[in-house]
Motif scaffolding. Structure first.
Motif, PDB file in Angstrom:
ATOM      1  N   GLU A 119       5.256  -2.944   0.763  1.00  0.00           N
ATOM      2  CA  GLU A 119       3.984  -2.243   0.961  1.00  0.00           C
ATOM      3  C   GLU A 119       4.187  -0.727   0.936  1.00  0.00           C
ATOM      4  OE1 GLU A 119       0.860  -4.203   3.704  1.00  0.00           O
ATOM      5  OE2 GLU A 119       2.812  -4.847   4.487  1.00  0.00           O
ATOM      6  N   ASP A 120       5.354  -0.289   1.395  1.00  0.00           N
ATOM      7  CA  ASP A 120       5.648   1.147   1.429  1.00  0.00           C
ATOM      8  C   ASP A 120       5.832   1.741   0.028  1.00  0.00           C
ATOM      9  OD1 ASP A 120       8.007  -0.441   1.282  1.00  0.00           O
ATOM     10  OD2 ASP A 120       9.217   1.294   1.817  1.00  0.00           O
ATOM     11  N   THR A 124      -0.782   3.980  -3.559  1.00  0.00           N
ATOM     12  CA  THR A 124      -2.013   4.263  -2.826  1.00  0.00           C
ATOM     13  C   THR A 124      -2.208   3.151  -1.804  1.00  0.00           C
ATOM     14  OG1 THR A 124      -4.362   4.765  -3.103  1.00  0.00           O
ATOM     15  CG2 THR A 124      -3.467   3.034  -4.508  1.00  0.00           C
ATOM     16  N   SER A 125      -3.283   3.182  -1.047  1.00  0.00           N
ATOM     17  CA  SER A 125      -3.526   2.123  -0.062  1.00  0.00           C
ATOM     18  C   SER A 125      -3.733   0.790  -0.780  1.00  0.00           C
ATOM     19  CB  SER A 125      -4.755   2.450   0.786  1.00  0.00           C
ATOM     20  OG  SER A 125      -5.925   2.303   0.001  1.00  0.00           O
ATOM     21  N   ILE A 126      -3.458  -0.289  -0.088  1.00  0.00           N
ATOM     22  CA  ILE A 126      -3.630  -1.613  -0.701  1.00  0.00           C
ATOM     23  C   ILE A 126      -5.092  -1.856  -1.065  1.00  0.00           C
ATOM     24  CG2 ILE A 126      -3.845  -2.865   1.472  1.00  0.00           C
ATOM     25  CD1 ILE A 126      -2.241  -5.154   0.061  1.00  0.00           C
ATOM     26  N   GLU A 127      -6.008  -1.253  -0.305  1.00  0.00           N
ATOM     27  CA  GLU A 127      -7.433  -1.410  -0.608  1.00  0.00           C
ATOM     28  C   GLU A 127      -7.798  -0.794  -1.970  1.00  0.00           C
ATOM     29  OE1 GLU A 127      -6.738  -2.146   3.493  1.00  0.00           O
ATOM     30  OE2 GLU A 127      -6.305  -0.301   2.403  1.00  0.00           O
ATOM     31  N   LYS A 135      -4.868  -6.698  -3.193  1.00  0.00           N
ATOM     32  CA  LYS A 135      -5.215  -7.141  -1.834  1.00  0.00           C
ATOM     33  C   LYS A 135      -5.865  -8.525  -1.886  1.00  0.00           C
ATOM     34  CE  LYS A 135      -7.738  -5.991   2.311  1.00  0.00           C
ATOM     35  NZ  LYS A 135      -8.612  -5.055   3.005  1.00  0.00           N
TER      36      LYS A 135
END
Length: 170
Positions: A119-120, A124-127, A135
């Motif tokens: 995830e790191d 960008t954000s997973i969203e 996601k």
């Protein structure tokens, strides 16, 4: 068994190729065999899995699913763990199985626990990553994972058992 190339296209566009053996390929799905020549370990916050030299992978690919899975077994057939790649654009031909890796992976331990990896590494954000499709794919995978694991374990214990694959372990 026929040789085939597995091609992983990383999100960075780097390409990683592996020579595998075809166990089955039909109806937009494939199952490949790969003997582990170089041992490796995967570490998460929940623990570590080591895949030793001489163990093997039975890998499952679907053109219509947003993931593939590597099912690892020891040389004597014991279940070592599983590894789901979140992917897109899986293509299966008689010469190659290719897919585009979407960074996130799910590691399944022999006791059924799982860890979401990398995830790191998302840009960008997973969203927002891949317009939210990763996601959604991760959520669908986690919802379906127990059923997929049970199906793969049963098949591996039968058609792709240690005894059936032993000629390729030499």
């Amino acid at each position: 068994m026929k040789d085939i190339l597995e091609r992983k296209i990383k999100y960075t566009l780097d390409v990683v190729d592996y020579r595998c053996k075809v166990l089955e390929s039909q109806d937009r799905r494939a199952k490949l065999f790969h003997l582990i020549e170089t041992p490796f370990s995967i570490v998460s916050k929940k623990g570590e899995i080591t895949i030793p030299k001489g163990s093997y992978t039975v890998a499952y690919y679907w053109e219509d699913r947003p993931y593939n899975v590597y099912f690892w077994r020891s040389r004597d057939g014991g279940f070592l763990g599983a590894y789901f790649n979140l992917v897109k654009n899986t293509k299966i031909t008689s010469e190659m199985v290719s897919f585009e890796d979407l960074i996130l992976d799910v590691l399944v331990y022999p006791d059924g626990r799982y860890a979401i990896l990398d995830e790191d590494e998302l840009p960008t954000s997973i969203e927002l990553f891949e317009n939210g499709t990763v996601k959604e794919s991760l959520h669908a995978l986690i919802t379906e994972m127990d059923g997929i694991m049970e199906e793969v374990k049963q098949e591996a214990a039968g058609q792709y058992s240690h005894d059936a694959l032993s000629p390729y372990l030499a």
